[in-house]
Design a protein around this motif. Structure first.
Motif, mmCIF file in Angstrom:
data_model
loop_
_atom_site.group_PDB
_atom_site.id
_atom_site.type_symbol
_atom_site.label_atom_id
_atom_site.label_comp_id
_atom_site.label_asym_id
_atom_site.label_seq_id
_atom_site.Cartn_x
_atom_site.Cartn_y
_atom_site.Cartn_z
ATOM 1 N N PHE A 188 30.223 -8.880 -19.626
ATOM 2 C CA PHE A 188 31.483 -9.498 -19.227
ATOM 3 C C PHE A 188 31.498 -9.870 -17.750
ATOM 4 N N ALA A 189 30.974 -9.002 -16.909
ATOM 5 C CA ALA A 189 31.015 -9.277 -15.468
ATOM 6 C C ALA A 189 30.072 -10.405 -15.076
ATOM 7 N N THR A 190 28.847 -10.387 -15.595
ATOM 8 C CA THR A 190 27.881 -11.425 -15.202
ATOM 9 C C THR A 190 28.264 -12.788 -15.753
ATOM 10 N N HIS A 191 28.815 -12.809 -16.957
ATOM 11 C CA HIS A 191 29.105 -14.083 -17.615
ATOM 12 C C HIS A 191 30.492 -14.634 -17.279
ATOM 13 N N VAL A 192 31.438 -13.756 -16.992
ATOM 14 C CA VAL A 192 32.816 -14.202 -16.766
ATOM 15 C C VAL A 192 33.278 -13.911 -15.340
ATOM 16 N N VAL A 193 33.236 -12.649 -14.950
ATOM 17 C CA VAL A 193 33.808 -12.249 -13.658
ATOM 18 C C VAL A 193 33.128 -12.956 -12.491
ATOM 19 N N ASN A 194 31.800 -13.034 -12.526
ATOM 20 C CA ASN A 194 31.085 -13.656 -11.406
ATOM 21 C C ASN A 194 31.461 -15.117 -11.207
ATOM 22 N N MET A 195 31.893 -15.769 -12.279
ATOM 23 C CA MET A 195 32.313 -17.168 -12.156
ATOM 24 C C MET A 195 33.595 -17.287 -11.332
ATOM 25 N N GLY A 198 19.782 -11.962 -10.781
ATOM 26 C CA GLY A 198 19.043 -12.072 -12.033
ATOM 27 C C GLY A 198 19.529 -13.210 -12.899
ATOM 28 N N MET A 199 20.839 -13.418 -12.942
ATOM 29 C CA MET A 199 21.387 -14.523 -13.738
ATOM 30 C C MET A 199 20.924 -15.869 -13.191
ATOM 31 N N ALA A 200 20.888 -15.993 -11.878
ATOM 32 C CA ALA A 200 20.423 -17.249 -11.269
ATOM 33 C C ALA A 200 18.952 -17.480 -11.580
ATOM 34 N N ALA A 201 18.154 -16.410 -11.582
ATOM 35 C CA ALA A 201 16.739 -16.546 -11.933
ATOM 36 C C ALA A 201 16.586 -17.022 -13.370
ATOM 37 N N ALA A 202 17.395 -16.489 -14.264
ATOM 38 C CA ALA A 202 17.344 -16.928 -15.662
ATOM 39 C C ALA A 202 17.778 -18.382 -15.801
ATOM 40 N N ASN A 208 13.583 -6.521 -14.756
ATOM 41 C CA ASN A 208 14.794 -6.207 -13.987
ATOM 42 C C ASN A 208 14.844 -7.017 -12.702
ATOM 43 N N ARG A 209 15.977 -7.713 -12.503
ATOM 44 C CA ARG A 209 16.188 -8.518 -11.291
ATOM 45 C C ARG A 209 17.584 -8.201 -10.738
ATOM 46 N N PRO A 223 7.060 -18.570 -31.238
ATOM 47 C CA PRO A 223 6.531 -18.405 -29.875
ATOM 48 C C PRO A 223 5.019 -18.249 -29.886
ATOM 49 N N ASP A 224 4.359 -18.790 -28.881
ATOM 50 C CA ASP A 224 2.911 -18.641 -28.779
ATOM 51 C C ASP A 224 2.504 -17.908 -27.501
ATOM 52 N N ARG A 225 3.493 -17.277 -26.833
ATOM 53 C CA ARG A 225 3.210 -16.437 -25.668
ATOM 54 C C ARG A 225 4.356 -15.444 -25.501
ATOM 55 N N PRO A 226 4.204 -14.448 -24.643
ATOM 56 C CA PRO A 226 5.241 -13.424 -24.503
ATOM 57 C C PRO A 226 6.587 -13.993 -24.064
ATOM 58 N N ILE A 227 7.634 -13.297 -24.456
ATOM 59 C CA ILE A 227 9.007 -13.644 -24.112
ATOM 60 C C ILE A 227 9.522 -12.582 -23.139
ATOM 61 N N ARG A 228 10.321 -12.993 -22.176
ATOM 62 C CA ARG A 228 10.888 -12.015 -21.248
ATOM 63 C C ARG A 228 12.411 -11.993 -21.379
ATOM 64 N N ILE A 229 12.963 -10.811 -21.233
ATOM 65 C CA ILE A 229 14.406 -10.635 -21.144
ATOM 66 C C ILE A 229 14.721 -10.198 -19.720
ATOM 67 N N ILE A 230 15.395 -11.052 -18.972
ATOM 68 C CA ILE A 230 15.800 -10.693 -17.615
ATOM 69 C C ILE A 230 17.054 -9.818 -17.696
ATOM 70 N N VAL A 231 16.994 -8.677 -17.038
ATOM 71 C CA VAL A 231 18.153 -7.790 -16.907
ATOM 72 C C VAL A 231 18.585 -7.851 -15.444
ATOM 73 N N PRO A 232 19.789 -8.357 -15.174
ATOM 74 C CA PRO A 232 20.193 -8.535 -13.771
ATOM 75 C C PRO A 232 20.698 -7.271 -13.096
ATOM 76 N N PHE A 233 20.239 -6.119 -13.559
ATOM 77 C CA PHE A 233 20.619 -4.834 -12.979
ATOM 78 C C PHE A 233 19.398 -3.930 -12.920
ATOM 79 N N ALA A 234 19.542 -2.829 -12.210
ATOM 80 C CA ALA A 234 18.424 -1.901 -12.051
ATOM 81 C C ALA A 234 18.123 -1.176 -13.362
#
Length: 427
Positions: free
Chosen positions: A196-203, A177-181, A168-169, A129-140
């Protein structure tokens, strides 16, 4: 001042072919107008190309829009030299006495030919990487997903040599947050920490969640697993001391017992709904804005039972305020090994584990993906990180790389149809 080049890529077809001819496929340093870039030549430009009417030679001038700007030479064992000077100066420096051929006029045909020739090259990626990386967290901030992301971020940044920022999104059960990612470029600079909920249940529970787990994401590693514990208030239900006793009471009072969850589609809701379906019983769902307030109401005697998160319920069980009946995990919880599982208690096919996973965008270049998997694996298997995750009351045994992705896909295939059949929806 002299600069090192391999070639100059310009607009006219003849000159483009001249600049690229004889260069082997691979990285080349080029000047395009005022910009200096490293390009990757996808295929050699043969000297017999219909636009290469003469072979490139050391000292031959290269022109842009008829104005001589310098000299291009084929690559040698060291980078070729490029003088940003006039034609006469270039000829003098190169030792060439030839008079440069006049530039051909630019026509629509020549520009089209130039574009076709330039299609043979593509910009090379800078070292990642040549710039910062972000981790989106879809919760508060402050929840288990956020805490896990922050535990990982610091050592991952140290290994990658770049800042890793947690963003945090929250909202819509993690869907915002998942949609933003999912809208981020698949370049390795945006990751997402879900579960589990964001990746499976929401579908299953959202008609249009704004993303598709299978299409948009690839798991780098499952960081931890946890489970919900079926708990009751012993003061309100002193006779319920086993899962069998609970099921018998629920069948005797169909639809009367109440349970809480962190909201429609939350892991606690899905776990409870699936168990009720498996056991053939019914109950009233009371959704809350989070698992903690629901657990508090169970402790306070306002609910009959709940599949509460292990980290929320174990302190109350240890203190005698709640009674644990069974864990929904595949194996007994390391944090409470005396508690039997639902499978051990008469429902051998029932197990729902809540896992957290760090994911990248599907389509991320394979070299970047390989680096991410390697470094994430090193972080998740390090003792300091495992100790901090274990302290959250979860199992910090990670699942890495391809097995992590395989598990996500298997859980999608298993649970999405079952959740839809159960009629659980946020709509």
């Amino acid at each position: 001042m002299d600069r090192a080049w391999d070639a100059v890529v310009l607009a006219e077809a003849d000159d483009v072919a001249m600049a690229l001819a004889d260069l082997a496929p691979g990285p080349v340093r080029v000047r395009i107008g005022a910009a200096v870039e490293t390009l990757t030549l996808a295929a050699p430009v043969p000297l017999g190309h219909k636009f290469a009417r003469r072979a490139i030679a050391a000292g031959a001038p290269v022109r842009k829009y008829g104005a001589p700007i310098g000299v291009a030479t084929p690559p040698r064992s060291r980078p070729a030299r490029m003088c940003m000077c006039t034609t006469s100066e270039a000829a003098a420096r190169s030792g060439s006495r030839r008079t440069p051929m006049p530039a051909s006029p630019i026509t629509r045909r020549s520009l089209a030919a130039a574009a076709a020739t330039l299609a043979l090259i593509r910009p090379a990626r800078a070292a990642w990487p040549d710039r910062p990386i972000r981790i989106i967290v879809p919760f508060a901030p402050g929840g288990g997903t956020d805490t896990t992301a922050r535990i990982i971020a610091t050592p991952l940044a140290e290994r990658l040599g770049q800042s890793v920022v947690v963003e945090n999104r929250p909202g819509a059960g993690g869907a915002i947050g998942m949609a933003a990612a999912a809208r981020a470029e698949p370049d390795g600079y945006t990751l997402v920490m879900g579960h589990f909920a964001t990746h499976v249940v929401n579908m299953a529970v959202h008609r249009t969640p704004g993303y598709d787990t299978a299409r948009d994401f690839i798991a780098l590693g499952i960081t931890s697993t946890s489970s919900n514990i079926l708990a009751v208030n012993p003061q309100r239900h002193p006779a319920l001391d086993s899962l069998a006793a609970f099921v018998a009471a629920a069948k005797a009072r169909p639809g009367e017992l109440s349970y809480g969850s962190a909201g429609v589609g939350s892991p606690a809701h899905i776990t409870t709904a699936m168990f009720l379906r498996t056991a053939g019983i019914t109950a009233q769902h009371v959704p809350y804005r989070g698992g903690a307030p629901a657990t508090a109401d169970l402790v306070g005697g306002n609910l009959d039972f709940m599949f509460s998160g292990a980290s929320d319920s174990i302190p109350h069980i240890r203190a005698g305020r709640l009674r644990g009946l069974a864990a929904a995990s595949r194996q007994r919880l390391a944090s409470m090994p005396e508690l039997p599982t639902v499978a051990e208690s008469g429902y051998p096919d029932f197990a729902i584990e809540i896992w957290h996973t760090l994911s990248a965008r599907r389509g991320t270049p394979e070299p970047v993906l390989a680096t991410l998997r390697q470094e994430v694996a090193a972080v998740l298997t390090s003792e300091p990180v495992r100790a901090r995750i274990t302290a959250m009351g979860v199992d910090a045994t990670p699942t890495l790389a391809e097995p992590a992705e395989a598990r996500v896909q298997a859980e999608l295939a298993r649970w999405v149809p079952l959740i839809r059949e159960a009629g659980i929806s946020t709509e």
